[in-house]
Design an enzyme around this catalytic site. Structure first.
Site, PDB file in Angstrom:
ATOM      1  N   CYS B 110       0.803  -1.233   0.000  1.00  0.00           N
ATOM      2  CA  CYS B 110       0.000   0.000   0.000  1.00  0.00           C
ATOM      3  C   CYS B 110       0.833   1.279   0.000  1.00  0.00           C
ATOM      4  CB  CYS B 110      -0.976   0.004   1.172  1.00  0.00           C
ATOM      5  SG  CYS B 110      -2.160  -1.355   1.080  1.00  0.00           S
ATOM      6  N   HIS B 244      -3.441   6.972   3.802  1.00  0.00           N
ATOM      7  CA  HIS B 244      -3.900   5.812   3.041  1.00  0.00           C
ATOM      8  C   HIS B 244      -5.309   5.459   3.508  1.00  0.00           C
ATOM      9  CE1 HIS B 244      -4.325   1.957   1.293  1.00  0.00           C
ATOM     10  NE2 HIS B 244      -4.000   1.255   2.355  1.00  0.00           N
ATOM     11  N   ASN B 274     -10.649   0.482  -0.114  1.00  0.00           N
ATOM     12  CA  ASN B 274      -9.188   0.530  -0.004  1.00  0.00           C
ATOM     13  C   ASN B 274      -8.602   0.182  -1.374  1.00  0.00           C
ATOM     14  OD1 ASN B 274      -6.476  -0.104   0.343  1.00  0.00           O
ATOM     15  ND2 ASN B 274      -6.771  -1.163   2.280  1.00  0.00           N
TER      16      ASN B 274
END
Lengths: 77, 317
Positions: B110, B244, B274
Site C-alpha cells: 500500500c 492511506h 481501499n
C-alpha cells in the site's frame, strides 16, 4: 492485574462501571468489536511495555486477560 | 532540488458495487461494513485492465500539467496488481501513452506510491529527469476471495497519478519496514513446476485485521510525528493529512492520538474502498480538483500496509 487493567480500559471505552465486568463478560455484550479490542490492546501494550500479538479470536474479557498473561510470561522467559 | 507537482489525475472503473449488493453475495450488511470499515461503495473492474486505469489517470495528470508523453523522462508505477508479472505495469502505460522514456514498477504494497515519489525525488536531485509520471494503480478485485466477507468488502479498484517537474516541494520523508509474511499476505500464483514440493497458498488477500489495525495506528502516529519534525514543522502547521484509505476506523483512532484537528484528515474511503497503492494519489487528485489545496499548504501524506511497510512525507503545495 491484567484483568483489572482491561476492565478499567473497557469501562472508560464504553462508559460503564469496571466492577460490573467479569471474566465471563463477552465483548459482544458490551458492544465492543475486534477493532475496539485492538485499540485497547495498543493501550495495554503501552501500559505494560510489551508486544501483544492478537492471533486468535477471543469472546470474553477473561480469555483476553489469560492470553495476555501468557504472552507476558513468554516474553519474560 | 526535488520536485513540484505539475498535475494530478485519477480514474476508476465504471462499475460500482454497493454494500447492499455485497450483502446479497456474502453474509454481511451495509451497516456492518459502514461501521467497521467506512466503505459505502467501491468501483470494480469488469473489462478494464490495471494498465487502462493507470493510463487514464496519467492522461488527466498530463493534461493538467500541459505536458505531452514525449516530454516524460521516466514513468514509475506503484502496484501489487499489475496485469502481468512481466512486462511491468509502467511499461504497458509507457506503450499506451506513446512515451519513449524508461519505465518501472515499485512493489512496496500500500505505501508503494510514497516509496515511488521518494525514488522520483532522487532522480530529480541527481539531475537525471525534468518530468516524471508517478502512478498508483490497483485492480484489487482480482486478488480477492469474493466468498470471504472479512476481506472482499474492504477493497476497490482505481488509479491516481501525479506529474512531477523540477522544484522544491518535497520537504521530508520517512520509511519503515517490519518484515512479516503472515499479517497481510497476497500469495503469488502457484505455478506448475513439476519439481516444486512446498504447499502453496491461494493467490488472494489474507489479513489479520486486528494486527493490521495495530500496525497501522502505531505507524501513522510514529511516521507523522517523525516526518513533521524532520521537516522542521509542528503538527499545527499541517494544512491537510492525506492518509492511506485502508479503513476509516484506523484514521479515526489515529486522530485521537495526534494533535492535528480532525477536520484536517482527508477521507474518501466511503466511495472507493481501499485501493492500496492508488488511494493516496486518487485522494490527492480529488482534493486538487475540488480546490482544497492551496499554494504553500503543508500536506502530510502517510501510508502503511503489507510488508509490513509504512511511509510518510511532507509536500509543500
Amino acid at each position: 492485574m491484567v484483568f483489572e487493567k482491561i476492565a478499567a480500559l473497557i469501562a472508560e471505552h464504553v462508559g460503564c462501571e469496571a466492577a460490573t465486568i467479569t471474566a465471563e463478560t463477552t465483548f459482544e455484550s458490551l458492544g465492543i468489536d475486534s477493532l475496539d479490542t485492538a485499540e485497547m490492546v495498543i493501550e495495554l501494550e503501552e501500559q505494560l511495555g510489551i508486544e501483544i500479538e492478537l492471533k486468535e479470536k477471543m469472546d470474553t474479557i477473561g480469555q483476553l486477560a489469560k492470553f495476555i498473561e501468557a504472552q507476558i510470561e513468554a516474553q519474560k522467559g | 532540488m526535488s520536485f513540484q507537482v505539475l498535475g494530478t489525475g485519477h480514474y476508476v472503473p465504471e462499475r460500482i458495487v454497493t454494500n447492499d449488493e455485497l450483502s446479497a453475495m456474502v453474509d454481511t450488511t451495509d451497516d456492518w461494513i459502514t461501521r467497521r470499515v467506512g466503505v459505502k461503495q467501491r468501483h470494480v473492474c469488469t473489462t478494464e485492465t490495471t494498465a487502462e486505469l493507470a493510463y487514464q489517470a496519467a492522461l488527466k495528470a498530463l493534461e493538467m500539467g500541459n505536458t505531452t508523453a514525449d516530454q516524460l523522462d521516466m514513468i514509475i508505477c506503484a502496484t501489487v496488481t499489475g496485469d502481468n508479472i512481466c512486462p511491468p505495469l509502467a511499461c504497458s502505460v509507457q506503450m499506451m501513452l506513446g512515451a519513449t522514456c524508461p519505465a518501472m514498477d515499485i512493489n512496496a504494497a500500500c505505501p508503494a506510491f510514497l516509496y515511488s515519489i521518494d525514488i522520483a525525488a532522487g532522480f530529480f536531485a541527481r539531475g537525471r529527469v525534468k518530468k516524471m509520471l508517478v502512478i498508483g494503480a490497483e485492480r484489487m478485485s482480482r486478488v480477492l476471495d469474493w466468498s470471504d466477507r472479512s476481506t472482499c468488502v474492504i477493497f476497490g479498484d482505481g488509479a491516481g497519478a501525479v506529474l512531477l517537474g523540477e522544484g522544491d516541494s518535497y520537504l521530508a520523508s520517512v520509511f519503515h519496514t517490519k518484515g512479516n509474511d503472515e499479517i497481510i499476505k497476497i500469495a503469488n500464483f502457484a505455478g506448475m513446476s513439476p519439481f516444486y514440493q512446498n504447499e502453496t497458498d491461494q493467490p488472494y488477500v489474507q489479513m489479520n485485521g486486528q494486527e493490521t489495525f495495530k500496525f497501522a495506528i502505531s505507524s501513522i502516529c510514529r511516521d507523522l510525528q517523525q516526518v513533521i519534525a524532520d521537516a522542521g514543522l509542528q503538527e499545527s502547521d499541517i494544512a491537510l493529512v492525506i492518509p492511506h484509505q485502508a479503513n476509516v476506523r484506523i484514521i479515526e483512532t489515529a486522530i485521537k492520538k495526534l494533535n492535528i484537528p480532525p477536520e484536517r484528515f482527508c477521507i474518501n474511503i466511503e466511495n472507493y474502498g481501499n485501493t492500496s497503492a492508488a488511494s493516496i494519489p486518487l485522494l490527492l487528485d480529488e482534493l486538487n480538483r475540488d480546490g482544497k489545496l492551496h499554494s504553500g499548504d503543508y500536506l502530510a501524506l502517510c501510508s502503511f500496509g503489507g510488508g509490513l511497510a509504512s511511509a510518510a512525507c511532507i509536500l509543500r503545495w
